[in-house]
Motif scaffolding. Structure first.
Motif, mmCIF file in Angstrom:
data_model
loop_
_atom_site.group_PDB
_atom_site.id
_atom_site.type_symbol
_atom_site.label_atom_id
_atom_site.label_comp_id
_atom_site.label_asym_id
_atom_site.label_seq_id
_atom_site.Cartn_x
_atom_site.Cartn_y
_atom_site.Cartn_z
ATOM 1 N N VAL A 78 19.834 22.207 1.099
ATOM 2 C CA VAL A 78 18.456 21.882 1.494
ATOM 3 C C VAL A 78 18.291 21.795 3.013
ATOM 4 O O VAL A 78 17.196 21.988 3.535
ATOM 5 N N ILE A 79 19.369 21.544 3.740
ATOM 6 C CA ILE A 79 19.250 21.186 5.155
ATOM 7 C C ILE A 79 18.544 22.257 5.993
ATOM 8 O O ILE A 79 17.693 21.936 6.832
ATOM 9 N N LYS A 80 18.851 23.515 5.788
ATOM 10 C CA LYS A 80 18.199 24.569 6.596
ATOM 11 C C LYS A 80 16.704 24.629 6.322
ATOM 12 O O LYS A 80 15.908 24.781 7.242
ATOM 13 N N ALA A 81 16.303 24.503 5.068
ATOM 14 C CA ALA A 81 14.878 24.505 4.733
ATOM 15 C C ALA A 81 14.195 23.259 5.289
ATOM 16 O O ALA A 81 13.044 23.328 5.734
ATOM 17 N N ALA A 82 14.899 22.133 5.295
ATOM 18 C CA ALA A 82 14.320 20.903 5.832
ATOM 19 C C ALA A 82 14.081 21.020 7.339
ATOM 20 O O ALA A 82 13.024 20.616 7.839
ATOM 21 N N VAL A 83 15.034 21.581 8.064
ATOM 22 C CA VAL A 83 14.861 21.781 9.510
ATOM 23 C C VAL A 83 13.702 22.739 9.772
ATOM 24 O O VAL A 83 12.872 22.504 10.660
ATOM 25 N N ALA A 84 13.607 23.807 9.008
ATOM 26 C CA ALA A 84 12.494 24.756 9.165
ATOM 27 C C ALA A 84 11.168 24.066 8.886
ATOM 28 O O ALA A 84 10.186 24.262 9.627
ATOM 29 N N ALA A 85 11.099 23.236 7.845
ATOM 30 C CA ALA A 85 9.862 22.508 7.521
ATOM 31 C C ALA A 85 9.511 21.515 8.618
ATOM 32 O O ALA A 85 8.335 21.340 8.956
ATOM 33 N N LEU A 86 10.523 20.862 9.184
ATOM 34 C CA LEU A 86 10.281 19.937 10.301
ATOM 35 C C LEU A 86 9.648 20.670 11.477
ATOM 36 O O LEU A 86 8.620 20.238 12.015
ATOM 37 N N LYS A 87 10.242 21.782 11.865
ATOM 38 C CA LYS A 87 9.721 22.547 13.006
ATOM 39 C C LYS A 87 8.306 23.061 12.747
ATOM 40 O O LYS A 87 7.477 23.092 13.655
ATOM 41 N N GLU A 88 8.025 23.462 11.519
ATOM 42 C CA GLU A 88 6.703 23.996 11.177
ATOM 43 C C GLU A 88 5.628 22.916 11.163
ATOM 44 O O GLU A 88 4.482 23.156 11.545
ATOM 45 N N SER A 89 5.985 21.712 10.732
ATOM 46 C CA SER A 89 4.983 20.652 10.550
ATOM 47 C C SER A 89 4.854 19.704 11.741
ATOM 48 O O SER A 89 3.899 18.931 11.819
ATOM 49 N N HIS A 90 5.773 19.766 12.685
ATOM 50 C CA HIS A 90 5.791 18.838 13.824
ATOM 51 C C HIS A 90 4.800 19.287 14.898
ATOM 52 O O HIS A 90 4.680 20.477 15.159
ATOM 53 N N PRO A 91 4.118 18.347 15.553
ATOM 54 C CA PRO A 91 3.109 18.739 16.540
ATOM 55 C C PRO A 91 3.668 19.126 17.909
ATOM 56 O O PRO A 91 2.958 19.742 18.703
ATOM 57 N N TYR A 92 4.906 18.784 18.212
ATOM 58 C CA TYR A 92 5.444 19.048 19.551
ATOM 59 C C TYR A 92 5.895 20.496 19.718
ATOM 60 O O TYR A 92 6.355 21.136 18.773
ATOM 61 N N GLU A 93 5.786 20.975 20.945
ATOM 62 C CA GLU A 93 6.262 22.309 21.304
ATOM 63 C C GLU A 93 7.783 22.405 21.096
ATOM 64 O O GLU A 93 8.283 23.412 20.591
ATOM 65 N N GLU A 94 8.505 21.393 21.499
ATOM 66 C CA GLU A 94 9.955 21.299 21.311
ATOM 67 C C GLU A 94 10.229 20.068 20.461
ATOM 68 O O GLU A 94 9.959 18.940 20.893
ATOM 69 N N VAL A 95 10.749 20.252 19.281
ATOM 70 C CA VAL A 95 11.026 19.139 18.373
ATOM 71 C C VAL A 95 12.395 18.553 18.712
ATOM 72 O O VAL A 95 13.388 19.282 18.758
ATOM 73 N N ALA A 96 12.442 17.246 18.962
ATOM 74 C CA ALA A 96 13.707 16.561 19.217
ATOM 75 C C ALA A 96 14.295 16.155 17.868
ATOM 76 O O ALA A 96 13.731 15.321 17.163
ATOM 77 N N TYR A 97 15.433 16.777 17.510
ATOM 78 C CA TYR A 97 16.080 16.460 16.238
ATOM 79 C C TYR A 97 17.568 16.752 16.361
ATOM 80 O O TYR A 97 18.017 17.462 17.257
ATOM 81 N N TYR A 98 18.331 16.180 15.451
ATOM 82 C CA TYR A 98 19.729 16.563 15.317
ATOM 83 C C TYR A 98 20.162 16.381 13.872
ATOM 84 O O TYR A 98 19.530 15.660 13.104
ATOM 85 N N VAL A 99 21.242 17.086 13.529
ATOM 86 C CA VAL A 99 21.778 17.073 12.176
ATOM 87 C C VAL A 99 23.212 16.565 12.243
ATOM 88 O O VAL A 99 24.000 17.048 13.062
#
Length: 105
Positions: A78-99
């Motif tokens: 699920v992790i790759k789809a979750a990261v893609a969903a985060l990037k798609e739904s997040h309002p920031y130009e650069e999403v701050a995240y880590y796995v």
């Protein structure tokens, strides 16, 4: 199966939209529980540099904003789809995240 923790930072008004997107991928699942996450309030600090198109703030100026730190457990499939969903739904130009990969003991 491998498990990961997806950690990201978001402005509070965007949390509900992001959670829906993540949970739709299967993120946040435990045996007998669904849509699980942990949320901690904090302050984000950043300075947009030349070429940035910030959602909040001005290029060249240091900003401090209220943000939420969110942690969600994801299975390996699920992790790759979750990261893609985060990037798609997040309002920031650069999403701050880590796995982070979890070890099984």
């Amino acid at each position: 199966m491998s498990r990961y923790v997806l950690t990201f930072f978001t402005p509070p008004p965007s949390l509900a939209v992001i959670k829906r997107a993540l949970f739709a991928t299967g993120a946040g699942q435990y045996p007998n529980y669904a849509e699980c996450c942990f949320v901690t309030p904090g302050t984000g600090s950043f300075r947009p540099t030349q070429g940035a198109h910030p959602t909040i703030g001005t290029v060249g100026a240091v900003e401090q904003v209220d943000e939420l730190r969110v942690e969600v457990v994801c299975k390996g499939d699920v992790i790759k789809a979750a990261v893609a969903a985060l990037k798609e739904s997040h309002p920031y130009e650069e999403v701050a995240y880590y796995v982070t990969k979890l070890e099984d003991f």
